[in-house]
Enzyme design. Structure first.
Site, PDB file in Angstrom:
ATOM      1  N   HIS A 113       0.923  -1.088   0.213  1.00  0.00           N
ATOM      2  CA  HIS A 113      -0.228  -0.199  -0.010  1.00  0.00           C
ATOM      3  C   HIS A 113       0.626   1.406  -0.143  1.00  0.00           C
ATOM      4  CE1 HIS A 113      -3.048   2.864   1.369  1.00  0.00           C
ATOM      5  NE2 HIS A 113      -3.607   2.417   1.222  1.00  0.00           N
ATOM      6  N   GLU A 185      -3.421   2.515  -7.654  1.00  0.00           N
ATOM      7  CA  GLU A 185      -4.148   3.469  -6.283  1.00  0.00           C
ATOM      8  C   GLU A 185      -2.987   4.307  -6.904  1.00  0.00           C
ATOM      9  OE1 GLU A 185      -6.523   1.941  -3.052  1.00  0.00           O
ATOM     10  OE2 GLU A 185      -3.833   1.829  -2.492  1.00  0.00           O
ATOM     11  N   GLY A 253     -11.546   5.671   3.138  1.00  0.00           N
ATOM     12  CA  GLY A 253     -12.370   6.778   3.786  1.00  0.00           C
ATOM     13  C   GLY A 253     -13.981   6.072   3.652  1.00  0.00           C
TER      14      GLY A 253
END
Ligand code: PEP
Length: 271
Positions: A113, A185, A253
């Site tokens: 990540h 991402e 989120g």
């Protein structure tokens, strides 16, 4: 301990039948109590059709262990860890091994990540060891890749993203594309409220798909699911998840509230 073994069949053939994956990354949020409350609320949502949507939630390690104990997670939710040790066992204070994660019933693990690459400073070589050892422990790695804004502006998307894939997947041989998930991402879109445009997503996903085919062979590389992550929310998910190159979303989120997460699951079922 709650067994997630009945979920094994859900783990295979994830790209068949236009299956979408909705994955929630809780990051460093939620105590055990908050995690239980979350799933109690999520459990009241209509379960998605198993052949249309796969749901994976990545709590912190503490909540992950506790959730496995209490059996409070709906059967249609798979669990994963947000990180994993690069080693199998030994004197590595503070680390959690792939087997320990597997022992909770978790089936997936996030690897690379951007917050771990850029804030914690994890190297690509370390991430390769995490990925290999996770596969050995029958965990499905969700390998996160993506460029910073500076790298994008310098025209280095391919160099950066292909480099991340090359190192992480070096010498990795899979027997089934379902053993791996890749999440694109872009770093500039994570937690910023700025999501990539549909064109940017399609372009990056096509590049990643072609590169995966080169690295893993056409059949396997063609069947690894590729998720998009970066400021996904109910308002933009239908158009993103509807893109032909997108197999689902990795959502930070907007996964923290069960109502919003349930909405995202519903959207994935409808696209
Ligand atoms: C993430 O945590 O992987 C992520 C994409 O976060 P957010 O959805 O908040 O941008």
């Amino acid at each position: 301990m709650k067994s997630h073994s009945g979920r094994g069949s859900q783990m295979s053939r994830q790209k068949e039948n236009n299956m979408k994956i909705v994955a929630g990354n809780w990051k460093m949020f939620k105590t055990i109590e908050e995690a239980r409350t979350y799933f109690a609320e999520l459990a009241s949502a209509t379960p998605p059709q198993a052949d249309k949507v796969r749901v994976i939630v990545f709590p912190n390690y503490i909540a992950l262990g506790a959730l496995a104990e209490t059996g409070s997670v709906p059967a249609w939710v798979l669990l994963g860890a947000q990180d994993v040790a690069a080693e199998v066992e030994g004197a590595f204070t503070g680390e959690v091994s792939p087997a320990m994660i597997r022992s909770t019933g978790a089936t997936h693990v996030l690897i690379g990540h951007s917050e771990r690459r850029h804030i914690i400073g994890e190297s690509t070589v370390l991430l390769h060891r995490k990925l290999v050892n996770s596969l050995e422990a029958s965990l499905i790695p969700v390998l996160c890749v993506g460029e910073t804004l500076e790298e994008r502006n310098a025209g280095k998307i391919e160099e950066v993203v292909f480099g991340q894939l090359d190192t992480a997947l070096s010498d990795v041989r899979l027997s089934d594309g379902a053993q791996l998930i890749v999440a694109y991402e872009p770093v500039w879109a994570i937690g910023t409220g700025v999501n990539a445009t549909n064109e940017q997503i399609e372009q990056a996903h096509h590049l990643i798909r072609e590169h995966l085919k080169q690295l893993l062979g056409t059949a396997i590389g063609g069947s690894v699911a590729i998720l998009y992550g970066g400021s996904v929310k109910p308002a933009n998910f239908a158009s993103i998840a509807g893109l032909p190159s997108v197999d689902g979303g990795l959502i930070g989120g907007a996964s923290l509230k069960p109502s919003a997460f349930a909405e995202l699951i519903e959207i994935a079922e409808q696209v």
